[in-house]
Design a protein around this motif. Structure first.
Motif, short mmCIF file in Angstrom:
data_model
loop_
_atom_site.label_atom_id
_atom_site.label_comp_id
_atom_site.label_asym_id
_atom_site.label_seq_id
_atom_site.Cartn_x
_atom_site.Cartn_y
_atom_site.Cartn_z
N LEU A 387 0.87 -1.18 0.00
CA LEU A 387 0.00 0.00 0.00
C LEU A 387 0.90 1.22 0.00
O LEU A 387 1.71 1.41 0.91
N VAL A 388 0.78 2.06 -1.04
CA VAL A 388 1.61 3.26 -1.20
C VAL A 388 0.68 4.46 -1.24
O VAL A 388 -0.36 4.46 -1.91
N VAL A 389 1.08 5.52 -0.52
CA VAL A 389 0.34 6.77 -0.53
C VAL A 389 1.30 7.90 -0.85
O VAL A 389 2.51 7.81 -0.58
N ASP A 394 -3.21 19.33 2.28
CA ASP A 394 -3.90 18.83 3.46
C ASP A 394 -4.98 17.79 3.14
O ASP A 394 -5.82 17.51 4.00
N SER A 395 -4.98 17.23 1.96
CA SER A 395 -5.88 16.11 1.69
C SER A 395 -5.27 14.85 2.30
O SER A 395 -4.04 14.70 2.36
N ARG A 396 -6.11 13.90 2.74
CA ARG A 396 -5.62 12.81 3.58
C ARG A 396 -5.99 11.43 3.04
O ARG A 396 -6.89 11.32 2.19
N ALA A 397 -5.31 10.42 3.64
CA ALA A 397 -5.61 9.00 3.38
C ALA A 397 -5.67 8.29 4.73
O ALA A 397 -4.81 8.49 5.60
N TYR A 398 -6.72 7.44 4.93
CA TYR A 398 -6.93 6.69 6.18
C TYR A 398 -6.93 5.19 5.86
O TYR A 398 -7.36 4.76 4.78
N TRP A 399 -6.46 4.47 6.84
CA TRP A 399 -6.54 3.01 6.78
C TRP A 399 -7.59 2.55 7.77
O TRP A 399 -7.52 2.85 8.97
N PRO A 408 -7.62 1.67 13.48
CA PRO A 408 -7.43 2.36 12.20
C PRO A 408 -6.23 3.30 12.30
O PRO A 408 -5.68 3.52 13.38
N ALA A 409 -5.84 3.90 11.19
CA ALA A 409 -4.68 4.78 11.20
C ALA A 409 -4.83 5.84 10.11
O ALA A 409 -5.47 5.62 9.08
N ARG A 410 -4.25 7.00 10.40
CA ARG A 410 -4.15 8.04 9.37
C ARG A 410 -2.80 7.91 8.72
O ARG A 410 -1.76 7.84 9.43
N LEU A 411 -2.74 7.86 7.38
CA LEU A 411 -1.53 7.54 6.65
C LEU A 411 -0.77 8.77 6.15
O LEU A 411 0.34 8.61 5.62
N ALA A 457 4.80 7.36 1.04
CA ALA A 457 5.01 6.38 2.13
C ALA A 457 4.46 5.04 1.66
O ALA A 457 3.50 4.98 0.87
N SER A 458 5.10 3.96 2.15
CA SER A 458 4.70 2.58 1.80
C SER A 458 4.32 1.83 3.08
O SER A 458 4.96 1.99 4.13
N PHE A 459 3.27 0.97 2.97
CA PHE A 459 2.79 0.17 4.10
C PHE A 459 2.50 -1.24 3.59
O PHE A 459 2.17 -1.45 2.41
N LYS A 460 2.64 -2.19 4.55
CA LYS A 460 2.31 -3.58 4.27
C LYS A 460 1.35 -4.07 5.33
O LYS A 460 1.78 -4.68 6.34
N PRO A 461 0.06 -3.80 5.15
CA PRO A 461 -0.91 -4.24 6.17
C PRO A 461 -0.93 -5.77 6.25
O PRO A 461 -0.71 -6.48 5.27
N ASP A 462 -1.20 -6.30 7.46
CA ASP A 462 -1.26 -7.75 7.66
C ASP A 462 -2.68 -8.28 7.67
O ASP A 462 -2.91 -9.44 8.01
#
Length: 533
Positions: A387-389, A394-399, A408-411, A457-462
């Motif tokens: 998962l890449v954002v 100020d626009s956002r992305a949430y997990w 949950p998390a703000r990315l 930013a890059s994420f690897k959710p489980d």
């Protein structure tokens, strides 16, 4: 007490005023033809109260004249019977002009001259008119012989001014019958049917309705085509929407194309709405599906928010979203790493927005102080394992995980004054966002940006879940990650379009002070065919 009638004065010549003898046809002094009929006046005589007509002033001054068509053999002395005594005259062919003329029985009765001062004629024949009149009234009985009843009568002598039977009438209007006079057959001095009534009966009768020309089939076809493609009003559901965007029936302004937009592309969807306070939608989004070199799918979502204080913010957000989506669709299939591809997409979007400032001034809005178009950007790339954002502004992305027991998390981190205050430790997050300067952005895409610093930013959710990519028009009403997770429906991974609609509705119910745009992208990306939207 009775009075004796005075002797009538001898008539005079109309030309030289010499006295005339009874029965003269020509003046002995000047040779004037006394049989000539004077021309009819141009105007029509006026009916008096007793049924007689008033002559024209010129005619009255000239003395007794014959204003109608005389009967053959009636003579040329201009005999007239005026007043109530005319009913006993009994002379056929005599000119009668009074209410008592009904017993004369003459068709084509003409009028005699009246004094110029408008006085009524004397009560009987043979009585001289008052002083100042045009001439005396000849005695009764000088009308001459009358042809037998039913005959046309002898042909009048040459120069008498009376047309022969069958010849056309002289110019001028024919004598009008006296009101109330009843015609007697055979007593007319004019041939039967020779009178002119002023109404033509030889004209063909006109139809009550005229046949209309058949409509042109080409015009009817064009009208039908326009009716089929015409937009129906969203307010009254009956009127047609005109080219200016207003209903022809109720006058309601119709929503523009960008006022509310929805798009579902495979397992992801996005919704954008103008909101309740703004006059236009300055947000834009782009969705795309691509295939990585190993054949695995990649889901792309781009959301841009136009800066309202800049010129043409709607154009800026649209240009940025298109440029970033096209850059990712070109880089990902070539094997570019998703995080690097996101960085390059933000740079391409920046170039597209900067190009808007280089357009001619005629293409810009006419405002006193123009500045360069600007917008923010946030995007996400979802693959089966990554998962890449990326963002600017100020626009956002949430997990939001599918299992709500997980946090949950703000990315993303905002490029704003409030975020800088919190990062510097000068204010708490609550204090910073309560300040009126909280939403002043410190980073954006545009020609007047201080320095372009794309964030990635890059994420690897489980575990599976959804990525919520949105503008501040949504997260202002669900700022914390926990608040956003409460608004997202539990079945968001299976129904992304429904979830996006719910999130937009949440912002509108909260007040809708800004444009609202949100994209819902499931993680991991399901194994489906590649494509774009």
């Amino acid at each position: 007490m009775s009075q004796m009638p005075r002797q009538a004065a001898l008539p005079t010549c109309p030309s030289c005023a010499e006295p005339l003898d009874a029965g003269d046809r020509f003046c002995g002094a000047c040779g004037y033809d006394l049989s000539a009929v004077p021309a009819r006046p141009d105007d029509h005589p006026t009916l008096t109260m007793n049924g007689s007509t008033l002559p024209a002033p010129a005619e009255a001054a000239a003395g007794p004249t014959v204003s109608g068509t005389a009967a053959p053999g009636a003579g040329l002395s201009g005999i007239a019977a005026n007043g109530p005594g005319a009913s006993s005259a009994g002379a056929r062919g005599a000119d009668v002009s009074s209410a008592g003329a009904s017993s004369a029985g003459a068709r084509g009765v003409a009028t005699a001259a009246l004094p110029p001062d408008g006085a009524l004629p004397p009560p009987g024949p043979g009585v001289p008119p008052p002083s100042g009149s045009g001439g005396p009234v000849p005695p009764s009985g000088s009308a001459g012989p009358v042809p037998p009843s039913g005959s046309a009568g002898p042909v009048p002598p040459r120069g008498s001014g009376v047309p022969a039977p069958g010849s056309p009438l002289p110019p001028g209007p024919a004598a009008s019958p006296v009101p109330g006079a009843s015609p007697v057959p055979g007593a007319s001095g004019v041939a039967e049917g020779a009178g002119v009534s002023g109404v033509r009966f030889d004209r063909p009768s006109e139809p009550d309705e005229y046949a209309l020309q058949a409509p042109d089939p080409r015009v009817a076809a064009e009208a039908a085509a326009v009716a089929e493609t015409a937009q129906v009003c969203v307010a009254c559901r009956a009127g047609r929407v005109d080219d200016d965007g207003y209903c022809e029936n109720c006058g309601h302004a119709q929503p523009r194309e960008r006022d509310h937009m929805e798009l579902e592309s495979g397992p992801m969807a996005a919704v954008s709405d103008r909101g309740l306070r703004h006059h236009r939608n300055e947000d834009a989004f782009g969705l795309a599906r691509a295939a990585l070199p190993d054949g695995s799918p990649a889901l792309v979502a781009i959301v841009c928010d136009g800066v309202s204080s800049a010129t043409r913010p709607d154009d800026a957000s649209l240009a940025a979203s298109k440029a970033a989506r096209e850059a990712l669709l070109a880089a990902l299939p070539q094997g570019t790493h998703p995080q690097q591809a996101m960085h390059e997409a933000i740079v391409a979007a920046s170039y597209a927005v900067n190009a808007l400032a280089d357009e001619p001034a005629t293409a810009r809005e006419h405002v006193p102080h123009q500045n360069a178009p600007a917008c923010t950007l946030v995007g996400s790339i979802v693959t089966p394992a990554l998962l890449v954002v990326g963002w600017v502004g100020d626009s956002r992305a949430y997990w939001v995980p599918a299992d709500r027991s997980s946090p949950p998390a703000r990315l993303t981190e905002d490029d704003s004054w409030a975020a800088q205050m919190v990062a510097a430790g000068l204010m708490s997050e609550a204090e910073a966002y309560a300040d009126e300067r909280a939403h002043a952005i410190t980073g954006w895409l545009g020609a007047d940006a201080y320095e372009l610093e794309p964030h990635t930013a890059s994420f690897k959710p489980d575990r599976p879940g959804v990525v919520v990519v949105c503008t501040d028009g949504l997260w202002n009403y669900a700022e914390a990650a926990e608040d956003m997770a409460e608004v997202v429906p539990p079945d968001a991974t299976a129904r992304p379009l429904h979830s996006a609609r719910v999130l937009v509705g949440h912002a509108l119910d909260g007040g809708g002070h800004d444009n609202v745009t949100v994209a819902v992208v499931p993680f991991p990306a399901p194994a489906q065919g590649a494509g774009s939207a």
